[in-house]
Design a protein around this motif. Structure first.
Motif, PDB file in Angstrom:
ATOM      1  N   LYS A   1       7.557   2.723   4.615  1.00 59.25           N
ATOM      2  CA  LYS A   1       6.844   3.452   5.664  1.00 59.25           C
ATOM      3  C   LYS A   1       5.521   2.750   6.005  1.00 59.25           C
ATOM      4  O   LYS A   1       5.173   2.590   7.175  1.00 59.25           O
ATOM      5  N   GLY A   2       4.806   2.311   4.988  1.00 63.96           N
ATOM      6  CA  GLY A   2       3.554   1.587   5.203  1.00 63.96           C
ATOM      7  C   GLY A   2       3.778   0.268   5.924  1.00 63.96           C
ATOM      8  O   GLY A   2       2.985  -0.119   6.791  1.00 63.96           O
ATOM      9  N   ALA A   3       4.869  -0.426   5.578  1.00 63.84           N
ATOM     10  CA  ALA A   3       5.182  -1.697   6.243  1.00 63.84           C
ATOM     11  C   ALA A   3       5.450  -1.481   7.728  1.00 63.84           C
ATOM     12  O   ALA A   3       4.973  -2.238   8.577  1.00 63.84           O
ATOM     13  N   MET A   4       6.210  -0.434   8.046  1.00 61.43           N
ATOM     14  CA  MET A   4       6.527  -0.161   9.453  1.00 61.43           C
ATOM     15  C   MET A   4       5.284   0.264  10.230  1.00 61.43           C
ATOM     16  O   MET A   4       5.060  -0.188  11.355  1.00 61.43           O
ATOM     17  N   ILE A   5       4.464   1.092   9.623  1.00 59.51           N
ATOM     18  CA  ILE A   5       3.241   1.549  10.288  1.00 59.51           C
ATOM     19  C   ILE A   5       2.294   0.374  10.508  1.00 59.51           C
ATOM     20  O   ILE A   5       1.707   0.221  11.578  1.00 59.51           O
ATOM     21  N   SER A   6       2.151  -0.484   9.515  1.00 59.48           N
ATOM     22  CA  SER A   6       1.280  -1.651   9.636  1.00 59.48           C
ATOM     23  C   SER A   6       1.773  -2.606  10.712  1.00 59.48           C
ATOM     24  O   SER A   6       0.980  -3.127  11.501  1.00 59.48           O
ATOM     25  N   ALA A   7       3.075  -2.853  10.720  1.00 57.46           N
ATOM     26  CA  ALA A   7       3.632  -3.754  11.728  1.00 57.46           C
ATOM     27  C   ALA A   7       3.403  -3.208  13.135  1.00 57.46           C
ATOM     28  O   ALA A   7       2.976  -3.944  14.041  1.00 57.46           O
ATOM     29  N   LEU A   8       3.665  -1.926  13.327  1.00 56.54           N
ATOM     30  CA  LEU A   8       3.460  -1.304  14.635  1.00 56.54           C
ATOM     31  C   LEU A   8       1.992  -1.404  15.061  1.00 56.54           C
ATOM     32  O   LEU A   8       1.684  -1.815  16.188  1.00 56.54           O
ATOM     33  N   ALA A   9       1.094  -1.063  14.155  1.00 58.02           N
ATOM     34  CA  ALA A   9      -0.335  -1.102  14.471  1.00 58.02           C
ATOM     35  C   ALA A   9      -0.805  -2.522  14.767  1.00 58.02           C
ATOM     36  O   ALA A   9      -1.700  -2.723  15.585  1.00 58.02           O
ATOM     37  N   THR A  10      -0.186  -3.504  14.147  1.00 56.74           N
ATOM     38  CA  THR A  10      -0.592  -4.895  14.344  1.00 56.74           C
ATOM     39  C   THR A  10      -0.100  -5.458  15.668  1.00 56.74           C
ATOM     40  O   THR A  10      -0.786  -6.263  16.296  1.00 56.74           O
ATOM     41  N   VAL A  11       1.079  -5.045  16.131  1.00 59.75           N
ATOM     42  CA  VAL A  11       1.620  -5.627  17.367  1.00 59.75           C
ATOM     43  C   VAL A  11       1.160  -4.914  18.631  1.00 59.75           C
ATOM     44  O   VAL A  11       1.215  -5.494  19.717  1.00 59.75           O
ATOM     45  N   ILE A  12       0.709  -3.674  18.526  1.00 61.53           N
ATOM     46  CA  ILE A  12       0.291  -2.938  19.732  1.00 61.53           C
ATOM     47  C   ILE A  12      -0.840  -3.648  20.481  1.00 61.53           C
ATOM     48  O   ILE A  12      -0.712  -3.904  21.687  1.00 61.53           O
TER      49      ILE A  12
ATOM     50  N   ILE B   1       0.820  -1.208   0.000  1.00 61.00           N
ATOM     51  CA  ILE B   1       0.000   0.000   0.000  1.00 61.00           C
ATOM     52  C   ILE B   1       0.856   1.261   0.000  1.00 61.00           C
ATOM     53  O   ILE B   1       0.543   2.219  -0.686  1.00 61.00           O
ATOM     54  N   SER B   2       1.974   1.243   0.779  1.00 58.76           N
ATOM     55  CA  SER B   2       2.722   2.498   0.920  1.00 58.76           C
ATOM     56  C   SER B   2       4.212   2.303   1.172  1.00 58.76           C
ATOM     57  O   SER B   2       4.812   3.077   1.905  1.00 58.76           O
ATOM     58  N   GLY B   3       4.802   1.273   0.622  1.00 58.52           N
ATOM     59  CA  GLY B   3       6.245   1.090   0.714  1.00 58.52           C
ATOM     60  C   GLY B   3       6.743   0.778   2.115  1.00 58.52           C
ATOM     61  O   GLY B   3       6.009   0.271   2.959  1.00 58.52           O
TER      62      GLY B   3
END
Length: 189
Positions: free
Chosen positions: A80-91, A76-78
């Motif tokens: 930056k998107g991968a890092m944001i998704s990973a963070l949102a998923t593990v919280i 979806i967004s390179g």
């Protein structure tokens, strides 16, 4: 353009956070929820891309939910998107597990909690069945006889002969790589 990118990052983060917080049952359930959100609702990815991303997520080491979120975010967004998704998923799991760990001994033997967990397992089974049927339907929609045959072969190998999922994934990685090499040779010729 930059404002649109910020909005999509916020949407990506909040979507992944909500999916992760309210999805019980593991990787295949979360993939189904991501598919509904990012494919059906937001139209950021296609059904075919979901199948491809699911295959990649399964073949990578680690938790399927996190692998999937990283791959979806990257698509979806390179980076930056991968890092944001990973963070949102593990919280959510970190917060929930921390709370449960603090109070586990007080409800571990509670009959009401045990019944609630059994009911949740039934719901998870239904959601996993839904995801499997959706992914299988997409394979049939492709009308690719080879892929349909491989899907049935994998099912038969796993269900009737007890072939390990890991072995099947490795076999299909090799087959996918061979198909890619052959397609590139055909294109070059």
């Amino acid at each position: 353009m930059e404002e649109k990118k910020k909005i999509s990052m916020v949407t990506l983060f909040t979507s992944m956070l909500m999916i992760s917080a309210f999805t019980f049952g593991g990787g295949f359930v979360i993939i189904g929820m991501m598919r509904k959100k990012f494919c059906d609702e937001l139209h950021w990815v296609t059904d075919e891309e979901v199948l491809d991303m699911t295959a990649i997520a399964q073949s990578a080491p680690g938790a399927l939910a996190v692998n999937s979120s990283v791959i979806f975010g990257y698509r979806i967004s390179g980076i930056k998107g991968a890092m944001i998704s990973a963070l949102a998923t593990v919280i959510p799991p970190i917060v929930i597990i921390s709370i449960v760990a603090m109070i586990y001994s007080s409800f571990a033997s509670n009959k009401v909690i045990q019944i609630a967990l059994q009911v949740m397992r039934a719901g998870v089974g239904a959601i996993i069945t839904d995801v499997v049927l959706d992914l299988g339907r997409n394979v049939f929609k492709s009308k690719n006889i080879v892929n349909i045959g491989l899907m049935f072969a994998a099912f038969i190998a796993s269900w009737f002969f007890g072939v390990s999922s890991i072995a099947l994934i490795l076999i299909f990685i090799v087959l996918g790589l061979l198909k890619t090499v052959l397609n590139r040779k055909e294109a070059a010729a």
